[in-house]
Design a protein around this motif. Structure first.
Motif, PDB file in Angstrom:
ATOM      1  N   ALA A 108      -0.322  22.336 -22.414  1.00 14.87           N
ATOM      2  CA  ALA A 108       1.004  22.383 -21.381  1.00 14.87           C
ATOM      3  C   ALA A 108       0.634  22.789 -20.064  1.00 14.87           C
ATOM      4  O   ALA A 108      -0.260  23.607 -20.041  1.00 14.87           O
ATOM      5  CB  ALA A 108       2.117  23.099 -22.283  1.00 14.87           C
ATOM      6  N   THR A 109       1.591  22.373 -19.080  1.00 16.19           N
ATOM      7  CA  THR A 109       1.373  23.121 -17.803  1.00 16.19           C
ATOM      8  C   THR A 109       2.844  23.493 -17.128  1.00 16.19           C
ATOM      9  O   THR A 109       3.676  22.548 -17.688  1.00 16.19           O
ATOM     10  CB  THR A 109       0.508  22.202 -16.982  1.00 16.19           C
ATOM     11  OG1 THR A 109       0.432  22.896 -15.626  1.00 16.19           O
ATOM     12  CG2 THR A 109       1.031  20.752 -16.715  1.00 16.19           C
ATOM     13  N   ALA A 110       2.989  24.240 -16.437  1.00 15.46           N
ATOM     14  CA  ALA A 110       4.328  24.557 -15.965  1.00 15.46           C
ATOM     15  C   ALA A 110       3.906  24.918 -14.421  1.00 15.46           C
ATOM     16  O   ALA A 110       3.033  25.822 -14.320  1.00 15.46           O
ATOM     17  CB  ALA A 110       5.248  25.360 -16.517  1.00 15.46           C
ATOM     18  N   THR A 111       4.781  24.678 -13.372  1.00 22.04           N
ATOM     19  CA  THR A 111       4.794  25.250 -12.254  1.00 22.04           C
ATOM     20  C   THR A 111       6.202  25.287 -11.677  1.00 22.04           C
ATOM     21  O   THR A 111       7.180  24.691 -11.886  1.00 22.04           O
ATOM     22  CB  THR A 111       4.219  24.226 -11.164  1.00 22.04           C
ATOM     23  OG1 THR A 111       2.802  23.776 -11.730  1.00 22.04           O
ATOM     24  CG2 THR A 111       3.870  24.641  -9.767  1.00 22.04           C
ATOM     25  N   ALA A 112       6.549  26.486 -10.776  1.00 21.26           N
ATOM     26  CA  ALA A 112       7.552  26.675 -10.079  1.00 21.26           C
ATOM     27  C   ALA A 112       7.166  27.068  -8.663  1.00 21.26           C
ATOM     28  O   ALA A 112       6.200  27.769  -8.559  1.00 21.26           O
ATOM     29  CB  ALA A 112       8.283  27.808 -10.530  1.00 21.26           C
ATOM     30  N   ASP A 151       3.755  29.156  -4.686  1.00 19.55           N
ATOM     31  CA  ASP A 151       3.515  28.504  -6.326  1.00 19.55           C
ATOM     32  C   ASP A 151       3.348  29.530  -7.276  1.00 19.55           C
ATOM     33  O   ASP A 151       2.300  30.270  -7.145  1.00 19.55           O
ATOM     34  CB  ASP A 151       2.684  27.359  -6.324  1.00 19.55           C
ATOM     35  CG  ASP A 151       3.119  26.269  -5.385  1.00 19.55           C
ATOM     36  OD1 ASP A 151       4.444  25.857  -5.112  1.00 19.55           O
ATOM     37  OD2 ASP A 151       2.259  25.277  -5.063  1.00 19.55           O
ATOM     38  N   LEU A 152       3.774  29.500  -8.468  1.00 22.09           N
ATOM     39  CA  LEU A 152       3.610  30.106  -9.771  1.00 22.09           C
ATOM     40  C   LEU A 152       3.197  28.944 -10.710  1.00 22.09           C
ATOM     41  O   LEU A 152       4.167  27.875 -11.008  1.00 22.09           O
ATOM     42  CB  LEU A 152       4.446  30.948 -10.195  1.00 22.09           C
ATOM     43  CG  LEU A 152       4.330  31.659 -11.592  1.00 22.09           C
ATOM     44  CD1 LEU A 152       3.184  32.548 -11.477  1.00 22.09           C
ATOM     45  CD2 LEU A 152       5.770  32.221 -12.002  1.00 22.09           C
ATOM     46  N   ILE A 153       1.709  28.889 -11.094  1.00 24.02           N
ATOM     47  CA  ILE A 153       1.305  27.780 -11.816  1.00 24.02           C
ATOM     48  C   ILE A 153       0.828  28.507 -13.208  1.00 24.02           C
ATOM     49  O   ILE A 153      -0.107  29.442 -13.293  1.00 24.02           O
ATOM     50  CB  ILE A 153       0.173  27.176 -11.270  1.00 24.02           C
ATOM     51  CG1 ILE A 153       0.745  26.613 -10.067  1.00 24.02           C
ATOM     52  CG2 ILE A 153      -0.519  25.982 -12.296  1.00 24.02           C
ATOM     53  CD1 ILE A 153      -0.360  26.132  -9.180  1.00 24.02           C
ATOM     54  N   TRP A 154       1.163  28.003 -14.300  1.00 25.80           N
ATOM     55  CA  TRP A 154       0.619  28.259 -15.609  1.00 25.80           C
ATOM     56  C   TRP A 154       0.251  27.119 -16.214  1.00 25.80           C
ATOM     57  O   TRP A 154       0.907  25.963 -16.565  1.00 25.80           O
ATOM     58  CB  TRP A 154       1.791  28.963 -16.617  1.00 25.80           C
ATOM     59  CG  TRP A 154       1.238  29.309 -17.647  1.00 25.80           C
ATOM     60  CD1 TRP A 154       0.595  30.399 -18.258  1.00 25.80           C
ATOM     61  CD2 TRP A 154       1.320  28.516 -18.981  1.00 25.80           C
ATOM     62  NE1 TRP A 154       0.113  30.373 -19.538  1.00 25.80           N
ATOM     63  CE2 TRP A 154       0.675  29.126 -20.279  1.00 25.80           C
ATOM     64  CE3 TRP A 154       1.941  27.308 -19.192  1.00 25.80           C
ATOM     65  CZ2 TRP A 154       0.426  28.495 -21.461  1.00 25.80           C
ATOM     66  CZ3 TRP A 154       1.932  26.590 -20.502  1.00 25.80           C
ATOM     67  CH2 TRP A 154       1.258  27.442 -21.747  1.00 25.80           C
ATOM     68  N   SER A 199       8.308  22.084 -12.212  1.00 21.92           N
ATOM     69  CA  SER A 199       7.861  20.794 -12.925  1.00 21.92           C
ATOM     70  C   SER A 199       7.079  21.616 -14.495  1.00 21.92           C
ATOM     71  O   SER A 199       6.723  22.548 -14.603  1.00 21.92           O
ATOM     72  CB  SER A 199       6.528  20.332 -12.476  1.00 21.92           C
ATOM     73  OG  SER A 199       5.411  20.891 -12.290  1.00 21.92           O
ATOM     74  N   GLY A 200       6.933  20.502 -15.382  1.00 23.02           N
ATOM     75  CA  GLY A 200       6.367  20.840 -16.698  1.00 23.02           C
ATOM     76  C   GLY A 200       5.859  19.704 -17.260  1.00 23.02           C
ATOM     77  O   GLY A 200       6.150  18.390 -16.877  1.00 23.02           O
TER      78      GLY A 200
END
Length: 138
Positions: free
Chosen positions: A95-99, A114-117, A59-60
């Motif tokens: 901004a935010t991003a998750t994988a 989860d990897l979250i930035w 997600s972004g």
């Protein structure tokens, strides 16, 4: 899947006081500070399911501040100190991003990661978080 929501964050730092000692000639003191931050969040999440057993997702999105705030920190104990005022030095859009992925062990157990930035309120600051998850249902 698009998402939209509101996020509430409370930033708070306790006050600080030093005691005079042989090592501390000019003890420093500052009061506690805090702020309440409300943001609108929106983005897009993509998911690929591998049957009912596993899935991967990414997600972004963006967070946009709803309220304006400033933090001011004043210290005493040392001559010549000036207050730090951070008004206007914040990222109001971040901004935010998750994988991530998960695997259903059975109908009541799941493991995942989860990897979250995300960008933070302070300019040029980001946080990366890695989560390993185990869920037990009942």
């Amino acid at each position: 899947t698009p998402y939209l929501g509101v996020r509430y964050i409370k930033l708070y730092a306790n006050g600080y006081t030093e005691e005079r000692s042989d090592d501390v000639k000019s003890p420093l003191t500052y009061e506690s500070v805090g702020v309440d931050l409300y943001s609108a969040v929106s983005g897009l999440k993509l998911t690929h399911n591998f049957g009912k057993t596993a899935a991967i997702y990414a997600s972004g999105g963006l967070a946009q501040d709803i309220n304006n705030f400033s933090l001011s920190l004043s210290a005493t104990g040392v001559d010549g100190l000036v207050p730090i005022n951070s008004k206007g030095n914040f990222n109001s859009t971040r901004a935010t991003a998750t994988a991530g992925a998960y695997y259903n062990i059975d109908t009541t157990q799941r493991i995942g990661a989860d990897l979250i930035w995300r960008e933070e309120v302070f300019p040029s600051t980001g946080i990366t978080t890695v989560l390993a998850k185990y869920t037990q249902g009942f």
